[in-house]
Design a protein around this motif. Structure first.
Motif, PDB file in Angstrom:
ATOM      1  N   GLY A  21     -30.570 -24.668 -39.631  1.00 45.77           N
ATOM      2  CA  GLY A  21     -30.362 -23.583 -38.673  1.00 45.77           C
ATOM      3  C   GLY A  21     -30.209 -24.133 -37.264  1.00 45.77           C
ATOM      4  O   GLY A  21     -29.373 -23.687 -36.485  1.00 45.77           O
ATOM      5  N   SER A  22     -31.025 -25.149 -36.955  1.00 50.64           N
ATOM      6  CA  SER A  22     -30.912 -25.774 -35.649  1.00 50.64           C
ATOM      7  C   SER A  22     -29.578 -26.511 -35.538  1.00 50.64           C
ATOM      8  O   SER A  22     -28.880 -26.422 -34.534  1.00 50.64           O
ATOM      9  N   ALA A  23     -29.241 -27.222 -36.605  1.00 49.03           N
ATOM     10  CA  ALA A  23     -28.034 -28.053 -36.565  1.00 49.03           C
ATOM     11  C   ALA A  23     -26.761 -27.205 -36.530  1.00 49.03           C
ATOM     12  O   ALA A  23     -25.860 -27.432 -35.721  1.00 49.03           O
ATOM     13  N   ILE A  24     -26.708 -26.223 -37.421  1.00 48.92           N
ATOM     14  CA  ILE A  24     -25.483 -25.416 -37.517  1.00 48.92           C
ATOM     15  C   ILE A  24     -25.472 -24.383 -36.399  1.00 48.92           C
ATOM     16  O   ILE A  24     -26.385 -23.574 -36.296  1.00 48.92           O
ATOM     17  N   GLY A  25     -24.467 -24.463 -35.560  1.00 41.01           N
ATOM     18  CA  GLY A  25     -24.448 -23.540 -34.428  1.00 41.01           C
ATOM     19  C   GLY A  25     -23.085 -23.523 -33.780  1.00 41.01           C
ATOM     20  O   GLY A  25     -22.058 -23.787 -34.429  1.00 41.01           O
ATOM     21  N   LEU A  26     -23.083 -23.256 -32.486  1.00 40.44           N
ATOM     22  CA  LEU A  26     -21.820 -23.233 -31.756  1.00 40.44           C
ATOM     23  C   LEU A  26     -21.113 -24.573 -31.889  1.00 40.44           C
ATOM     24  O   LEU A  26     -19.895 -24.650 -31.841  1.00 40.44           O
ATOM     25  N   GLY A  27     -21.900 -25.620 -32.054  1.00 40.90           N
ATOM     26  CA  GLY A  27     -21.341 -26.959 -32.221  1.00 40.90           C
ATOM     27  C   GLY A  27     -20.386 -27.027 -33.410  1.00 40.90           C
ATOM     28  O   GLY A  27     -19.390 -27.746 -33.380  1.00 40.90           O
ATOM     29  N   ASN A  28     -20.680 -26.274 -34.457  1.00 41.52           N
ATOM     30  CA  ASN A  28     -19.834 -26.313 -35.650  1.00 41.52           C
ATOM     31  C   ASN A  28     -18.646 -25.371 -35.565  1.00 41.52           C
ATOM     32  O   ASN A  28     -17.542 -25.717 -35.963  1.00 41.52           O
ATOM     33  N   TYR A 104     -27.066 -23.336 -20.840  1.00 40.50           N
ATOM     34  CA  TYR A 104     -25.631 -23.011 -20.939  1.00 40.50           C
ATOM     35  C   TYR A 104     -25.257 -22.527 -22.322  1.00 40.50           C
ATOM     36  O   TYR A 104     -24.309 -21.774 -22.515  1.00 40.50           O
ATOM     37  N   TYR A 105     -26.046 -22.966 -23.328  1.00 42.64           N
ATOM     38  CA  TYR A 105     -25.818 -22.509 -24.702  1.00 42.64           C
ATOM     39  C   TYR A 105     -25.980 -20.982 -24.765  1.00 42.64           C
ATOM     40  O   TYR A 105     -25.240 -20.285 -25.446  1.00 42.64           O
ATOM     41  N   SER A 106     -26.977 -20.500 -24.023  1.00 40.61           N
ATOM     42  CA  SER A 106     -27.262 -19.076 -24.037  1.00 40.61           C
ATOM     43  C   SER A 106     -26.119 -18.268 -23.384  1.00 40.61           C
ATOM     44  O   SER A 106     -25.880 -17.123 -23.765  1.00 40.61           O
ATOM     45  N   SER A 227     -24.032 -31.829 -32.981  1.00 42.33           N
ATOM     46  CA  SER A 227     -24.088 -30.958 -34.135  1.00 42.33           C
ATOM     47  C   SER A 227     -25.411 -31.076 -34.874  1.00 42.33           C
ATOM     48  O   SER A 227     -25.911 -30.098 -35.417  1.00 42.33           O
ATOM     49  N   LEU A 228     -25.996 -32.275 -34.900  1.00 48.31           N
ATOM     50  CA  LEU A 228     -27.277 -32.407 -35.607  1.00 48.31           C
ATOM     51  C   LEU A 228     -28.477 -32.214 -34.667  1.00 48.31           C
ATOM     52  O   LEU A 228     -29.601 -32.533 -35.025  1.00 48.31           O
ATOM     53  N   SER A 229     -28.233 -31.726 -33.480  1.00 48.62           N
ATOM     54  CA  SER A 229     -29.303 -31.420 -32.507  1.00 48.62           C
ATOM     55  C   SER A 229     -30.182 -32.638 -32.200  1.00 48.62           C
ATOM     56  O   SER A 229     -31.406 -32.532 -32.184  1.00 48.62           O
ATOM     57  N   LEU A 230     -29.553 -33.800 -31.975  1.00 48.62           N
ATOM     58  CA  LEU A 230     -30.376 -35.012 -31.858  1.00 48.62           C
ATOM     59  C   LEU A 230     -30.709 -35.397 -30.425  1.00 48.62           C
ATOM     60  O   LEU A 230     -30.021 -35.016 -29.484  1.00 48.62           O
ATOM     61  N   GLY A 231     -31.751 -36.169 -30.301  1.00 49.79           N
ATOM     62  CA  GLY A 231     -32.082 -36.793 -29.019  1.00 49.79           C
ATOM     63  C   GLY A 231     -32.774 -35.889 -28.018  1.00 49.79           C
ATOM     64  O   GLY A 231     -33.060 -36.309 -26.900  1.00 49.79           O
ATOM     65  N   VAL A 232     -33.035 -34.639 -28.408  1.00 48.80           N
ATOM     66  CA  VAL A 232     -33.683 -33.747 -27.454  1.00 48.80           C
ATOM     67  C   VAL A 232     -34.981 -33.155 -28.021  1.00 48.80           C
ATOM     68  O   VAL A 232     -35.486 -32.159 -27.498  1.00 48.80           O
ATOM     69  N   GLY A 233     -35.482 -33.755 -29.093  1.00 48.06           N
ATOM     70  CA  GLY A 233     -36.810 -33.365 -29.567  1.00 48.06           C
ATOM     71  C   GLY A 233     -36.874 -32.130 -30.454  1.00 48.06           C
ATOM     72  O   GLY A 233     -37.956 -31.746 -30.884  1.00 48.06           O
ATOM     73  N   THR A 324     -29.886 -19.257 -34.419  1.00 53.10           N
ATOM     74  CA  THR A 324     -30.767 -20.166 -35.171  1.00 53.10           C
ATOM     75  C   THR A 324     -30.868 -21.528 -34.479  1.00 53.10           C
ATOM     76  O   THR A 324     -31.862 -22.230 -34.648  1.00 53.10           O
ATOM     77  N   SER A 325     -29.847 -21.908 -33.690  1.00 51.02           N
ATOM     78  CA  SER A 325     -29.935 -23.157 -32.931  1.00 51.02           C
ATOM     79  C   SER A 325     -30.766 -22.959 -31.676  1.00 51.02           C
ATOM     80  O   SER A 325     -31.603 -23.795 -31.321  1.00 51.02           O
ATOM     81  N   ALA A 326     -30.519 -21.836 -31.006  1.00 50.28           N
ATOM     82  CA  ALA A 326     -31.208 -21.600 -29.737  1.00 50.28           C
ATOM     83  C   ALA A 326     -32.723 -21.508 -29.936  1.00 50.28           C
ATOM     84  O   ALA A 326     -33.495 -21.997 -29.103  1.00 50.28           O
ATOM     85  N   LEU A 392     -28.019 -37.162 -21.830  1.00 45.21           N
ATOM     86  CA  LEU A 392     -29.409 -36.944 -22.233  1.00 45.21           C
ATOM     87  C   LEU A 392     -29.599 -37.067 -23.746  1.00 45.21           C
ATOM     88  O   LEU A 392     -30.568 -37.643 -24.215  1.00 45.21           O
ATOM     89  N   MET A 393     -28.651 -36.532 -24.521  1.00 47.11           N
ATOM     90  CA  MET A 393     -28.811 -36.591 -25.979  1.00 47.11           C
ATOM     91  C   MET A 393     -28.701 -38.022 -26.479  1.00 47.11           C
ATOM     92  O   MET A 393     -29.481 -38.454 -27.325  1.00 47.11           O
ATOM     93  N   THR A 394     -27.724 -38.762 -25.948  1.00 46.06           N
ATOM     94  CA  THR A 394     -27.576 -40.144 -26.415  1.00 46.06           C
ATOM     95  C   THR A 394     -28.766 -40.991 -25.972  1.00 46.06           C
ATOM     96  O   THR A 394     -29.293 -41.789 -26.747  1.00 46.06           O
TER      97      THR A 394
HETATM   98  N1  PHE Z   1     -26.773 -28.416 -33.092  1.00 44.52           N
HETATM   99  C1  PHE Z   1     -26.523 -27.242 -32.335  1.00 44.52           C
HETATM  100  C2  PHE Z   1     -25.102 -26.781 -32.596  1.00 44.52           C
HETATM  101  O1  PHE Z   1     -24.378 -27.395 -33.306  1.00 44.52           O
HETATM  102  C3  PHE Z   1     -26.753 -27.468 -30.874  1.00 44.52           C
HETATM  103  C4  PHE Z   1     -28.095 -27.991 -30.518  1.00 44.52           C
HETATM  104  C5  PHE Z   1     -28.190 -29.073 -29.678  1.00 44.52           C
HETATM  105  C6  PHE Z   1     -29.262 -27.403 -31.008  1.00 44.52           C
HETATM  106  C7  PHE Z   1     -29.433 -29.598 -29.335  1.00 44.52           C
HETATM  107  C8  PHE Z   1     -30.501 -27.915 -30.657  1.00 44.52           C
HETATM  108  C9  PHE Z   1     -30.582 -28.995 -29.812  1.00 44.52           C
HETATM  109  O2  PHE Z   1     -24.687 -25.802 -32.076  1.00 44.52           O
END
Ligand code: PHE
Length: 456
Positions: A21-28, A104-106, A227-233, A324-326, A392-394
């Motif tokens: 749910g975290s991973a799949i989001g606007l990124g996909n 900004y995601y919001s 996409s995998l929500s990495l590097g930000v905890g 689900t990501s937010a 920041l993510m990297t």
């Molecule tokens: N992975 C989410 C997406 O694909 C974005 C995201 C980034 C979520 C960082 C959590 C943390 O939309």
């Protein structure tokens, strides 16, 4: 280690649904199709898939190992596993970075609320194509409507997080994630059946390596990170709710595969429609919001109910995926404030809401009344997006792999990975994964970092 009563996810299914749910989001759905369009279709996808396994998965496992071992928020995790060291700054940075992303995601989440409402009111079907063309631009550049939608979206996120890990996050993701897959498959089936869709399908399956520049490779890696929500905890925090008897390798692979599968499904749901509508695939961030309504409008011209139904389904999919990501981003700060600052959940969510809302306000206005404000040549929204996804993510991802690969004891990492040696098959994978965590992932991240620095 300090003992606390903490909530946990109830089952493997719940863990995978929450992490996916975290991973799949606007990124996909929003970012992946336009990045693929911009950087050469199938060739980009190949690099994205390879880096997801070789690079992103090890980072995700690093975060998962740290999270479950420490059973803490990001700051507490560093304090538990490396007490009194400078690693606590990584803990603090990763409390802040998801809040910045969320701001900004919001705003984009708010756009999807607006577009869902527009779909329900048949705006795309009723308007003529000239009106459809100007809709997106005039909406995002207006002052209050996007701010109101950003507020609505953020309130929904806060509501779910407030309900708690089990009754809020677990319940919501378990319910919605399977539905999301069904919805995107429905979209896909429709999209590939459109006349002219073939070109879009070919675009996604026939690689054009000539467009695979260093920038494209860095973008593919960046995409797998985002996409995998990495590097930000976020993965670290969710992993801190995974029970000790759960198989984290299986959950990690399950999450990565679901995320990748969803990105591909979204690509095949969007691109054939884009080609069928005669739209330029490299249209950029507006691809989904600006151009798909044209297609809904076209369908609606002959069959209004179908145009409406398809657009409603599409924007529900985007909205739920964004929610689900937010919630995973908001949970990072909430866990920190509750556990480290001893706030109650309501107070913690309220503080985060105010911070994110205010930062999001600036992002939203940066398309309209604040468009003259430039930070290093970018508007506020673009600046934050670049700062977070390119740096920041990297940077966070790099430090998490270094922490798991070099700071933690090998025996502890192995212990987490194999549940104290009880999962035999994981013993087999340990060496490979540990090698990727220690050497391959950090080296590749440094490479992306440098490429991004040169490009920007
Ligand atoms: N992975 C989410 C997406 O694909 C974005 C995201 C980034 C979520 C960082 C959590 C943390 O939309």
């Amino acid at each position: 280690m300090e003992q606390r009563t903490r909530e946990s996810f109830g089952s493997r299914f719940a863990v995978i649904m929450a992490m996916a749910g975290s991973a799949i989001g606007l990124g996909n759905i929003w970012r992946f199709p336009y990045m693929t369009g911009r950087y050469g279709g199938a060739a980009f996808i190949l690099v994205y898939v390879a880096t997801s396994f070789l690079l992103a998965l090890p980072i995700m496992l690093s975060e998962t190992i740290i999270g479950r071992r420490s059973r803490s928020n990001t700051f507490g995790a560093m304090e538990n596993l490396a007490p009194g060291t400078r690693w606590k700054w990584l803990g603090l940075l990763t409390v802040l970075s998801p809040m910045l992303i969320l701001s900004y995601y919001s705003v984009v989440g708010g756009w999807s609320v607006e577009y869902l409402l527009k779909s329900c009111m048949q705006d795309f079907v009723r308007a003529d194509s000239g009106e459809v063309a100007s809709m997106f631009g005039s909406f995002i550049s207006s002052a209050w409507p996007p701010v109101i939608m950003h507020t609505v979206f953020l309130l929904m996120v806060a509501g779910i997080v407030l309900a708690g890990v089990k009754s809020g996050i677990e319940r919501f993701t378990k319910l919605t994630m399977p539905v999301l897959f069904v919805l995107i498959v429905l979209m896909l089936v429709y999209s590939v059946s459109l006349p002219g869709a073939r070109k879009g399908i070919m675009y996604l399956v026939k690689p054009d390596f000539s467009r695979l520049t260093a920038e494209a490779v860095a973008a593919a890696m960046g995409q797998s990170f985002f996409s995998l929500s990495l590097g930000v905890g976020t993965m670290l925090t969710y992993a801190s709710y995974i029970r000790k008897d759960e198989n984290i390798f299986a959950s990690g692979v399950g999450t990565a595969v679901s995320d990748m599968a969803f990105a591909l499904l979204a690509g095949f749901a969007v691109m054939p429609a884009v080609f069928a509508g005669g739209i330029e695939p490299g249209a950029g961030p507006g691809l989904v919001f600006e151009t798909l309504p044209f297609i809904f409008n076209k369908i609606g011209a002959s069959m209004p109910w179908l145009g409406t139904a398809i657009s409603v389904i599409f924007f529900i999919t985007i909205l739920v995926a964004a929610l689900t990501s937010a919630i995973s981003m908001m949970e990072v700060g909430t866990a920190y404030l509750v556990e480290e600052k001893h706030m109650n959940r309501f107070g913690a969510v309220a503080v985060i809401f105010c911070f994110v809302w205010a930062a999001g306000l600036l992002c939203s206005l940066s398309f309209g009344p604040l468009s003259h404000v430039r930070i290093f040549g970018n508007g506020i929204f673009d600046f934050l997006d670049k700062l977070c996804s390119n740096f920041l993510m990297t940077f966070g991802g790099l430090l998490f792999t270094v922490f798991a690969g070099w700071k933690m004891k090998t025996s502890d990492v192995r212990d987490e990975f194999t549940n104290g040696g009880t999962i035999r098959s994981n013993e087999f994978w340990f060496k490979t994964v540990y090698f990727l965590i220690r050497y391959v992932a950090p080296a590749a991240i440094v490479m992306i970092f440098v490429t991004n620095l040169i490009i920007d």
